[in-house]
Motif scaffolding. Structure first.
Motif, PDB file in Angstrom:
ATOM      1  N   ASN A   1      26.735  32.747  34.656  1.00  0.00           N
ATOM      2  CA  ASN A   1      27.716  31.837  35.256  1.00  0.00           C
ATOM      3  C   ASN A   1      27.064  30.748  36.077  1.00  0.00           C
ATOM      4  O   ASN A   1      27.552  29.633  36.152  1.00  0.00           O
ATOM      5  CB  ASN A   1      28.658  32.619  36.178  1.00  0.00           C
ATOM      6  CG  ASN A   1      29.764  33.248  35.397  1.00  0.00           C
ATOM      7  OD1 ASN A   1      30.099  32.777  34.324  1.00  0.00           O
ATOM      8  ND2 ASN A   1      30.312  34.331  35.926  1.00  0.00           N
TER       9      ASN A   1
ATOM     10  N   HIS B   1      32.279  36.022  48.936  1.00  0.00           N
ATOM     11  CA  HIS B   1      33.735  36.046  48.888  1.00  0.00           C
ATOM     12  C   HIS B   1      34.242  37.365  48.276  1.00  0.00           C
ATOM     13  O   HIS B   1      34.127  37.592  47.075  1.00  0.00           O
ATOM     14  CB  HIS B   1      34.165  34.825  48.063  1.00  0.00           C
ATOM     15  CG  HIS B   1      35.598  34.775  47.715  1.00  0.00           C
ATOM     16  ND1 HIS B   1      36.596  34.906  48.642  1.00  0.00           N
ATOM     17  CD2 HIS B   1      36.216  34.593  46.523  1.00  0.00           C
ATOM     18  CE1 HIS B   1      37.768  34.811  48.032  1.00  0.00           C
ATOM     19  NE2 HIS B   1      37.551  34.623  46.757  1.00  0.00           N
TER      20      HIS B   1
ATOM     21  N   VAL C   1      36.755  39.799  46.731  1.00  0.00           N
ATOM     22  CA  VAL C   1      37.984  39.606  45.959  1.00  0.00           C
ATOM     23  C   VAL C   1      38.813  40.903  45.944  1.00  0.00           C
ATOM     24  O   VAL C   1      40.014  40.885  46.197  1.00  0.00           O
ATOM     25  CB  VAL C   1      37.646  39.149  44.511  1.00  0.00           C
ATOM     26  CG1 VAL C   1      38.919  38.966  43.705  1.00  0.00           C
ATOM     27  CG2 VAL C   1      36.828  37.866  44.523  1.00  0.00           C
TER      28      VAL C   1
ATOM     29  N   ARG D   1      49.396  37.864  42.689  1.00  0.00           N
ATOM     30  CA  ARG D   1      49.342  36.409  42.848  1.00  0.00           C
ATOM     31  C   ARG D   1      48.097  35.829  42.200  1.00  0.00           C
ATOM     32  O   ARG D   1      47.121  36.538  41.958  1.00  0.00           O
ATOM     33  CB  ARG D   1      49.384  36.060  44.329  1.00  0.00           C
ATOM     34  CG  ARG D   1      50.784  36.215  44.878  1.00  0.00           C
ATOM     35  CD  ARG D   1      50.866  35.900  46.333  1.00  0.00           C
ATOM     36  NE  ARG D   1      50.011  34.776  46.713  1.00  0.00           N
ATOM     37  CZ  ARG D   1      49.596  34.580  47.951  1.00  0.00           C
ATOM     38  NH1 ARG D   1      49.950  35.415  48.903  1.00  0.00           N
ATOM     39  NH2 ARG D   1      48.854  33.551  48.250  1.00  0.00           N
ATOM     40  N   THR D   2      48.160  34.533  41.951  1.00  0.00           N
ATOM     41  CA  THR D   2      46.989  33.885  41.363  1.00  0.00           C
ATOM     42  C   THR D   2      45.806  33.992  42.331  1.00  0.00           C
ATOM     43  O   THR D   2      45.973  33.834  43.536  1.00  0.00           O
ATOM     44  CB  THR D   2      47.323  32.425  40.960  1.00  0.00           C
ATOM     45  OG1 THR D   2      46.158  31.843  40.434  1.00  0.00           O
ATOM     46  CG2 THR D   2      47.805  31.587  42.127  1.00  0.00           C
ATOM     47  N   GLY D   3      44.671  34.322  41.805  1.00  0.00           N
ATOM     48  CA  GLY D   3      43.471  34.483  42.642  1.00  0.00           C
ATOM     49  C   GLY D   3      43.341  35.873  43.239  1.00  0.00           C
ATOM     50  O   GLY D   3      42.390  36.144  43.972  1.00  0.00           O
TER      51      GLY D   3
ATOM     52  N   GLY E   1      42.601  38.578  41.776  1.00  0.00           N
ATOM     53  CA  GLY E   1      41.442  39.292  41.218  1.00  0.00           C
ATOM     54  C   GLY E   1      41.764  40.073  39.955  1.00  0.00           C
ATOM     55  O   GLY E   1      41.017  40.971  39.574  1.00  0.00           O
TER      56      GLY E   1
ATOM     57  N   THR F   1      39.216  39.449  37.348  1.00  0.00           N
ATOM     58  CA  THR F   1      37.986  40.085  37.839  1.00  0.00           C
ATOM     59  C   THR F   1      37.979  41.569  37.464  1.00  0.00           C
ATOM     60  O   THR F   1      36.937  42.120  37.104  1.00  0.00           O
ATOM     61  CB  THR F   1      37.898  39.894  39.366  1.00  0.00           C
ATOM     62  OG1 THR F   1      37.944  38.500  39.629  1.00  0.00           O
ATOM     63  CG2 THR F   1      36.640  40.490  39.939  1.00  0.00           C
TER      64      THR F   1
ATOM     65  N   ARG G   1      36.820  41.895  34.030  1.00  0.00           N
ATOM     66  CA  ARG G   1      35.359  41.651  33.918  1.00  0.00           C
ATOM     67  C   ARG G   1      34.574  42.875  34.384  1.00  0.00           C
ATOM     68  O   ARG G   1      33.540  43.205  33.813  1.00  0.00           O
ATOM     69  CB  ARG G   1      34.965  40.429  34.762  1.00  0.00           C
ATOM     70  CG  ARG G   1      35.350  39.132  34.080  1.00  0.00           C
ATOM     71  CD  ARG G   1      35.034  37.935  34.933  1.00  0.00           C
ATOM     72  NE  ARG G   1      36.049  36.919  34.723  1.00  0.00           N
ATOM     73  CZ  ARG G   1      36.617  36.195  35.677  1.00  0.00           C
ATOM     74  NH1 ARG G   1      36.259  36.343  36.933  1.00  0.00           N
ATOM     75  NH2 ARG G   1      37.526  35.300  35.383  1.00  0.00           N
TER      76      ARG G   1
ATOM     77  N   HIS H   1      51.776  36.798  34.118  1.00  0.00           N
ATOM     78  CA  HIS H   1      52.668  36.357  35.192  1.00  0.00           C
ATOM     79  C   HIS H   1      54.114  36.439  34.719  1.00  0.00           C
ATOM     80  O   HIS H   1      55.029  36.582  35.502  1.00  0.00           O
ATOM     81  CB  HIS H   1      52.346  34.912  35.582  1.00  0.00           C
ATOM     82  CG  HIS H   1      51.118  34.816  36.442  1.00  0.00           C
ATOM     83  ND1 HIS H   1      51.087  35.263  37.735  1.00  0.00           N
ATOM     84  CD2 HIS H   1      49.887  34.311  36.197  1.00  0.00           C
ATOM     85  CE1 HIS H   1      49.894  35.047  38.245  1.00  0.00           C
ATOM     86  NE2 HIS H   1      49.137  34.464  37.324  1.00  0.00           N
TER      87      HIS H   1
HETATM   88  P1  ATP Z   1      44.876  33.967  38.036  1.00  0.00           P
HETATM   89  O1  ATP Z   1      46.176  34.693  38.079  1.00  0.00           O
HETATM   90  O2  ATP Z   1      45.033  32.595  38.561  1.00  0.00           O
HETATM   91  O3  ATP Z   1      44.197  34.021  36.714  1.00  0.00           O
HETATM   92  P2  ATP Z   1      43.199  36.100  38.991  1.00  0.00           P
HETATM   93  O4  ATP Z   1      43.973  37.110  39.738  1.00  0.00           O
HETATM   94  O5  ATP Z   1      42.852  36.380  37.589  1.00  0.00           O
HETATM   95  O6  ATP Z   1      43.921  34.700  39.102  1.00  0.00           O
HETATM   96  P3  ATP Z   1      40.361  35.903  39.374  1.00  0.00           P
HETATM   97  O7  ATP Z   1      40.098  34.985  38.256  1.00  0.00           O
HETATM   98  O8  ATP Z   1      39.988  37.313  39.207  1.00  0.00           O
HETATM   99  O9  ATP Z   1      41.880  35.809  39.831  1.00  0.00           O
HETATM  100  O10 ATP Z   1      39.606  35.314  40.645  1.00  0.00           O
HETATM  101  C1  ATP Z   1      39.663  35.921  41.920  1.00  0.00           C
HETATM  102  C2  ATP Z   1      38.862  35.102  42.885  1.00  0.00           C
HETATM  103  O11 ATP Z   1      37.502  35.141  42.526  1.00  0.00           O
HETATM  104  C3  ATP Z   1      39.241  33.648  42.939  1.00  0.00           C
HETATM  105  O12 ATP Z   1      39.253  33.257  44.297  1.00  0.00           O
HETATM  106  C4  ATP Z   1      38.147  32.927  42.205  1.00  0.00           C
HETATM  107  O13 ATP Z   1      37.917  31.679  42.808  1.00  0.00           O
HETATM  108  C5  ATP Z   1      36.972  33.844  42.415  1.00  0.00           C
HETATM  109  N1  ATP Z   1      36.098  33.815  41.226  1.00  0.00           N
HETATM  110  C6  ATP Z   1      36.419  34.110  39.975  1.00  0.00           C
HETATM  111  N2  ATP Z   1      35.359  34.025  39.143  1.00  0.00           N
HETATM  112  C7  ATP Z   1      34.309  33.676  39.929  1.00  0.00           C
HETATM  113  C8  ATP Z   1      32.922  33.444  39.677  1.00  0.00           C
HETATM  114  N3  ATP Z   1      32.393  33.558  38.464  1.00  0.00           N
HETATM  115  N4  ATP Z   1      32.145  33.088  40.723  1.00  0.00           N
HETATM  116  C9  ATP Z   1      32.652  32.969  41.955  1.00  0.00           C
HETATM  117  N5  ATP Z   1      33.940  33.189  42.260  1.00  0.00           N
HETATM  118  C10 ATP Z   1      34.781  33.534  41.273  1.00  0.00           C
END
Ligand code: ATP
Ligand code: MG
Length: 550
Positions: A110, A357, A359, A378-380, A382, A385, A388, A535
């Protein structure tokens, strides 16, 4: 397999593997130096013979031409062999870089900026190649050439050796000065040309905004500035280019004139140093012009070596990046087709964050074999994540992510595709045919299995209608957005995975297409464990697990 790669060891390995080639290079290098020294000596002999009134011996003439031909041949052989060696080196380096790239941790992948990565693979590797084709070996050859010519002149005209010893450092300094200035002007020019050529498409792209804000004059001025800088840099390059050759030629002529004048002097002491026969005079003139060329080349070779060292340093930095841990001791346990009492997926008090940060904090949940769940939040928060982590791309900072009791990161690469089918919001096309999109070049997936997967998603008919069916080369306009998503599901289903991980797969689709995709998904998800993220409540499957934002 983890190896501690360094450019130095790779160079040594290549030399070891190409022993014959390397020996041939050494032979050509030393041979070319020695044979270049001989023709002027033969010429001196011939001329001295003529001035003494002897007949010109045909064998000496022949020898003279043969030696010239041999020098030419050895120099050509040296260049050719060096190029072959450089190519072998480049090949080995690029393969190792690619191999390393495949082993990097997801975090490191990344972090790689595409531009930087390309410059590592292309520019930096080229500098290492140049190190051999026009760096170290040429520098060694040129240094030997200078020393050997000086040595021969020492025995023929001692005075000239002193003149050259004084003059050569000046010549070297002057050459370096010109080269450095030309290089910085060229870099400046390249930068200015890059900006100027980027300015045109940028203006075109933003032409409406430019008209609206009345910025035409500003854009014109900027363009003028860029091309003005380029002209200035070009003028500097031209100036140095123009003065260099005349200065060298004048210097060459001046040395010859001074030495000739001194050799014709009546003073005994001067003649002790500069006196010589007509033949030696011709040889000396020849040597003087021969010694100027390697001194000029030395400057460029130093430059090549300097940039190669910087390139090697950057490649070594890349080689030192952390790799994924693979633990062959952990093997995915065979699970009975009967439901097993332990959870198929288990997050145990997981805390994870990217860099500083955080998560996910103390997250625990489990999913049983064959169960279908939706992650909501909510968006963000995790959610992506979590997928992943499940795919083993990252390791939790604390707690454990287990797949049937085995840490996700410890699952062997070759087992992953049979375990997970991962579908994302948008399709990532790979170069190749429609079949390749489904199989991802996995030869263990038969044509029938690929077609079966497409049929399951309802895409088989559309594919057969294409000009070459499954053998049609994929282009972005081949399918609609919904069809790409169906292809994505077919790709996931083709390997017959135990579990489907779905991340917002219908987010970009209208309600009707969403229904088609969900319908296909239902067929594929049958009898499988499914973890999906959506969502939209319309696209949620089974039990909902709420993920709270940290
Ligand atoms: P959405 O519903 O918008 O898809 P999400 O719940 O899937 O959101 P994630 O994509 O898991 O959220 O991201 C969670 C947090 O981790 C976010 O604040 C994002 O900015 C951060 N983040 C995601 N991928 C990375 C990365 N590769 N490097 C650094 N921070 C990351
Ligand atoms: Mg997401």
């Amino acid at each position: 397999m983890k190896r501690n790669l360094r450019v130095k060891t790779m160079i040594l390995d290549t030399i070891k593997m190409q022993k014959g080639l390397f020996a041939a290079i050494l032979f050509a290098v030393t041979g070319a130096i020695i044979s270049a020294l001989l023709p002027p000596l033969v010429l001196a002999r011939i001329i001295d013979g003529i001035t003494a009134g002897d007949e010109v011996s045909a064998s000496f003439l022949l020898l003279y031409f043969l030696l010239l031909a041999l020098t030419g041949f050895l120099e050509a052989a040296r260049e050719g062999l060096l190029t072959v060696f450089g190519q072998k080196m480049t090949h080995a380096l690029r393969s190792s870089l690619m191999e390393k790239f495949g082993r990097l941790t997801s975090d490191n992948v990344n972090r790689q900026e595409p531009g930087m990565l390309v410059s590592r693979f292309v520019g930096d590797v080229d500098t290492v190649e140049n190190l051999f084709t026009s760096g170290i070996v040429s520098m060694f050859a040129d240094a030997c050439k200078i020393i050997s010519i000086l040595a021969v002149i020492w025995f023929r005209n001692r005075g000239l050796t002193f003149v050259l010893l004084v003059l050569l450092p000046f010549l070297f300094w002057f050459t370096r000065h010109v080269q450095k200035n030309m290089l910085s002007a060229q870099i400046e020019n390249r930068r200015a040309v890059g900006r100027a050529s980027g300015h045109v498409p940028e203006t075109l792209h933003n032409i409406r905004t430019i008209h609206c804000l009345k910025k035409e004059a500003y854009m014109e001025e900027q363009y003028d500035i860029y091309i003005g800088r380029s002209y200035q840099a070009m003028e500097r390059t031209n100036f140095y280019d123009a003065i260099y050759s005349p200065v060298i030629l004048t210097l060459n002529a001046a040395v010859v004139a001074v030495v000739m004048l001194l050799s014709a002097s009546g003073n005994k002491n001067v003649l002790m140093l500069f006196g010589m026969s007509a033949g030696t005079a011709v040889a000396v003139i020849n040597y003087i012009s021969q010694i100027f060329t390697p001194v000029e080349s030395l400057g460029m070779e130093i430059q090549t070596i300097q940039s190669a060292i910087a390139g090697i340093h950057r490649i070594n930095e890349f080689f030192a990046l952390e790799e994924r841990t693979e633990n062959p001791a952990w093997q995915m346990k065979q699970v009975d087709t009967d439901r097993t009492p332990i959870p198929f997926v288990e997050f145990k008090d997981v805390t994870f964050g990217y860099d500083e940060h955080t998560v996910l904090q103390h997250l625990s949940f489990s999913v049983m074999d064959g169960e279908q769940v939706t992650l909501a939040g909510r968006t963000g928060a995790g959610k992506s994540t979590i997928l992943r982590l499940l795919l083993g791309l990252y390791e939790p900072q604390s707690g454990a992510v287990l797949i049937h009791g085995v840490p996700a990161v410890a699952i062997a690469d070759e087992k992953r595709r049979r375990l997970f089918g991962y579908v994302e919001q948008s399709f990532h096309m790979v170069p190749g045919t429609v079949r390749d999109q489904i199989t991802l070049y996995d030869t263990t997936i038969s044509d029938e299995a690929a077609q079966m997967a497409a049929r399951l998603t309802g895409l088989d008919e559309a594919i057969r209608e294409l000009e070459k069916g499954y053998d049609t080369i994929c282009t972005p306009e081949l399918f609609s957005q919904g069809q790409w998503q169906l292809l994505s599901i077919a790709r996931a289903a083709a390997a017959n995975p135990r579990m489907l991980l779905l991340d917002e797969i219908t987010a970009n689709l209208d309600a009707k297409t969403e229904a088609v995709v969900l319908d296909a998904l239902e067929r594929v998800a049958n009898h499988r464990t499914v973890i999906s993220i959506s969502h939209r409540t319309s696209a949620r499957l089974g039990r909902v697990i709420q993920i709270e934002a940290n």
